[in-house]
Design a protein around this motif. Structure first.
Motif, PDB file in Angstrom:
ATOM      1  N   UNK A  21       6.012  80.184 102.003  1.00  0.00           N
ATOM      2  CA  UNK A  21       5.097  80.281 103.139  1.00  0.00           C
ATOM      3  C   UNK A  21       4.317  78.983 103.251  1.00  0.00           C
ATOM      4  N   UNK A  22       4.345  78.389 104.454  1.00  0.00           N
ATOM      5  CA  UNK A  22       3.745  77.076 104.697  1.00  0.00           C
ATOM      6  C   UNK A  22       2.918  77.102 105.977  1.00  0.00           C
ATOM      7  N   UNK A  23       2.080  76.057 106.115  1.00  0.00           N
ATOM      8  CA  UNK A  23       1.292  75.848 107.327  1.00  0.00           C
ATOM      9  C   UNK A  23       1.848  74.651 108.081  1.00  0.00           C
ATOM     10  N   UNK A  24       1.837  74.754 109.400  1.00  0.00           N
ATOM     11  CA  UNK A  24       2.332  73.694 110.258  1.00  0.00           C
ATOM     12  C   UNK A  24       1.586  73.754 111.583  1.00  0.00           C
ATOM     13  N   UNK A  25       1.603  72.655 112.318  1.00  0.00           N
ATOM     14  CA  UNK A  25       1.174  72.737 113.700  1.00  0.00           C
ATOM     15  C   UNK A  25       2.182  73.614 114.438  1.00  0.00           C
ATOM     16  N   UNK A  26       1.797  74.178 115.566  1.00  0.00           N
ATOM     17  CA  UNK A  26       2.820  74.809 116.399  1.00  0.00           C
ATOM     18  C   UNK A  26       3.843  73.718 116.735  1.00  0.00           C
ATOM     19  N   UNK A  27       5.081  73.950 116.350  1.00  0.00           N
ATOM     20  CA  UNK A  27       6.077  72.874 116.453  1.00  0.00           C
ATOM     21  C   UNK A  27       7.474  73.465 116.505  1.00  0.00           C
ATOM     22  N   UNK A  28       8.400  72.656 116.981  1.00  0.00           N
ATOM     23  CA  UNK A  28       9.780  73.103 117.009  1.00  0.00           C
ATOM     24  C   UNK A  28      10.680  72.069 117.637  1.00  0.00           C
TER      25      UNK A  28
ATOM     26  N   UNK B 119      28.599  61.037 113.218  1.00  0.00           N
ATOM     27  CA  UNK B 119      27.463  60.307 113.750  1.00  0.00           C
ATOM     28  C   UNK B 119      26.177  60.965 113.278  1.00  0.00           C
ATOM     29  N   UNK B 120      25.270  60.131 112.741  1.00  0.00           N
ATOM     30  CA  UNK B 120      23.975  60.633 112.287  1.00  0.00           C
ATOM     31  C   UNK B 120      23.039  60.771 113.481  1.00  0.00           C
ATOM     32  N   UNK B 121      22.278  61.869 113.503  1.00  0.00           N
ATOM     33  CA  UNK B 121      21.284  62.092 114.548  1.00  0.00           C
ATOM     34  C   UNK B 121      20.031  62.685 113.918  1.00  0.00           C
ATOM     35  N   UNK B 122      18.863  62.197 114.325  1.00  0.00           N
ATOM     36  CA  UNK B 122      17.636  62.838 113.844  1.00  0.00           C
ATOM     37  C   UNK B 122      17.404  64.140 114.603  1.00  0.00           C
ATOM     38  N   UNK B 123      16.635  65.022 114.020  1.00  0.00           N
ATOM     39  CA  UNK B 123      16.195  66.248 114.679  1.00  0.00           C
ATOM     40  C   UNK B 123      14.942  65.919 115.489  1.00  0.00           C
ATOM     41  N   UNK B 124      15.035  66.037 116.800  1.00  0.00           N
ATOM     42  CA  UNK B 124      13.886  65.750 117.660  1.00  0.00           C
ATOM     43  C   UNK B 124      13.015  67.001 117.736  1.00  0.00           C
ATOM     44  N   UNK B 125      11.745  66.821 117.375  1.00  0.00           N
ATOM     45  CA  UNK B 125      10.806  67.937 117.373  1.00  0.00           C
ATOM     46  C   UNK B 125       9.536  67.557 118.130  1.00  0.00           C
ATOM     47  N   UNK B 126       8.797  68.567 118.500  1.00  0.00           N
ATOM     48  CA  UNK B 126       7.501  68.401 119.143  1.00  0.00           C
ATOM     49  C   UNK B 126       6.469  69.190 118.345  1.00  0.00           C
ATOM     50  N   UNK B 127       5.216  68.777 118.449  1.00  0.00           N
ATOM     51  CA  UNK B 127       4.132  69.489 117.775  1.00  0.00           C
ATOM     52  C   UNK B 127       2.879  69.408 118.639  1.00  0.00           C
TER      53      UNK B 127
ATOM     54  N   UNK C 246      18.061  65.724 106.243  1.00  0.00           N
ATOM     55  CA  UNK C 246      17.460  65.891 107.557  1.00  0.00           C
ATOM     56  C   UNK C 246      16.349  64.870 107.784  1.00  0.00           C
ATOM     57  N   UNK C 247      16.421  64.189 108.924  1.00  0.00           N
ATOM     58  CA  UNK C 247      15.357  63.305 109.373  1.00  0.00           C
ATOM     59  C   UNK C 247      14.785  63.891 110.651  1.00  0.00           C
ATOM     60  N   UNK C 248      13.466  63.969 110.698  1.00  0.00           N
ATOM     61  CA  UNK C 248      12.778  64.494 111.871  1.00  0.00           C
ATOM     62  C   UNK C 248      12.141  63.351 112.642  1.00  0.00           C
ATOM     63  N   UNK C 249      12.242  63.421 113.959  1.00  0.00           N
ATOM     64  CA  UNK C 249      11.548  62.521 114.857  1.00  0.00           C
ATOM     65  C   UNK C 249      10.601  63.410 115.656  1.00  0.00           C
ATOM     66  N   UNK C 250       9.307  63.351 115.288  1.00  0.00           N
ATOM     67  CA  UNK C 250       8.313  64.264 115.853  1.00  0.00           C
ATOM     68  C   UNK C 250       7.457  63.553 116.893  1.00  0.00           C
ATOM     69  N   UNK C 251       7.315  64.215 118.040  1.00  0.00           N
ATOM     70  CA  UNK C 251       6.398  63.784 119.081  1.00  0.00           C
ATOM     71  C   UNK C 251       5.233  64.762 119.060  1.00  0.00           C
ATOM     72  N   UNK C 252       4.053  64.272 118.678  1.00  0.00           N
ATOM     73  CA  UNK C 252       2.879  65.137 118.567  1.00  0.00           C
ATOM     74  C   UNK C 252       1.959  64.908 119.765  1.00  0.00           C
ATOM     75  N   UNK C 253       1.572  66.012 120.397  1.00  0.00           N
ATOM     76  CA  UNK C 253       0.745  65.967 121.597  1.00  0.00           C
ATOM     77  C   UNK C 253      -0.593  66.646 121.360  1.00  0.00           C
ATOM     78  N   UNK C 254      -1.632  66.061 121.891  1.00  0.00           N
ATOM     79  CA  UNK C 254      -2.934  66.699 121.927  1.00  0.00           C
ATOM     80  C   UNK C 254      -3.131  67.337 123.282  1.00  0.00           C
ATOM     81  N   UNK C 255      -3.979  68.347 123.322  1.00  0.00           N
ATOM     82  CA  UNK C 255      -4.214  69.011 124.587  1.00  0.00           C
ATOM     83  C   UNK C 255      -5.168  70.167 124.429  1.00  0.00           C
ATOM     84  N   UNK C 256      -5.084  71.088 125.372  1.00  0.00           N
ATOM     85  CA  UNK C 256      -6.028  72.192 125.417  1.00  0.00           C
ATOM     86  C   UNK C 256      -5.312  73.529 125.531  1.00  0.00           C
ATOM     87  N   UNK C 257      -5.972  74.555 125.034  1.00  0.00           N
ATOM     88  CA  UNK C 257      -5.508  75.925 125.215  1.00  0.00           C
ATOM     89  C   UNK C 257      -5.900  76.342 126.628  1.00  0.00           C
TER      90      UNK C 257
END
Length: 148
Positions: free
Chosen positions: A30-37, A2-10, A79-90
């Motif tokens: 070496x790469x740049x990314x939002x804080x994500x996982x 069964x195929x499943x995407x990798x669910x990630x957040x950023x 690999x397929x990623x399904x990313x949920x990106x959130x805005x917010x505050x420190x």
């Protein structure tokens, strides 16, 4: 199989015109990314993005809205990623906190500085999330329902 995407957040975090990113070691260098996982078993998307941001940057993050949901298939691999990106505050900082393995350091970049490093973005999602944030995309968190 069964195929499943990798669910990630950023986390898309902007402060004083600068965006929080991480410099990290990857299989492509070496790469740049939002804080994500990845979403961990049993955790909500909001818990995941707060945890990942803290683990990768030592900044506490309070998600306030959803910027977008993104599906991306990595060209090299299955690999397929399904990313949920959130805005917010420190909401705090622990400068002495050790960062996740593979994370070199957090950076605060202007939009121009981020664009100038596009060849070192971990994926096209990095720029797109910032573009959507700057375009004013803000979806309420109650769009997401987490059944515990």
């Amino acid at each position: 199989m069964i195929w499943k995407p990798n669910v990630t957040v950023a986390a898309v975090v902007e402060r004083d015109g600068r965006f929080l990113l991480v410099e990290e070691e990857t299989g492509d260098g070496i790469r740049f990314n939002q804080p994500a996982g990845h979403l961990d078993e049993g955790e909500s998307l909001l818990q995941a993005v707060a945890r990942e941001t803290l683990e990768e940057t030592a900044y506490h993050f309070g998600p306030r809205f959803l910027v977008g949901v993104y599906q991306w298939r990595r060209p090299a691999g299955d690999v397929t990623y399904l990313r949920f990106a959130f805005g917010g505050v420190v909401t705090g900082h622990e400068p002495q906190r050790p960062l996740d393995e593979g994370i070199l350091r957090p950076w605060w970049f202007t939009g121009e500085e981020l664009a100038a490093r596009s060849e070192r973005h971990r994926s096209p999602l990095v720029a797109r999330c910032v573009e959507d944030y700057l375009a004013g995309r803000r979806y309420p968190l109650d769009l997401i329902t987490h059944f515990a």
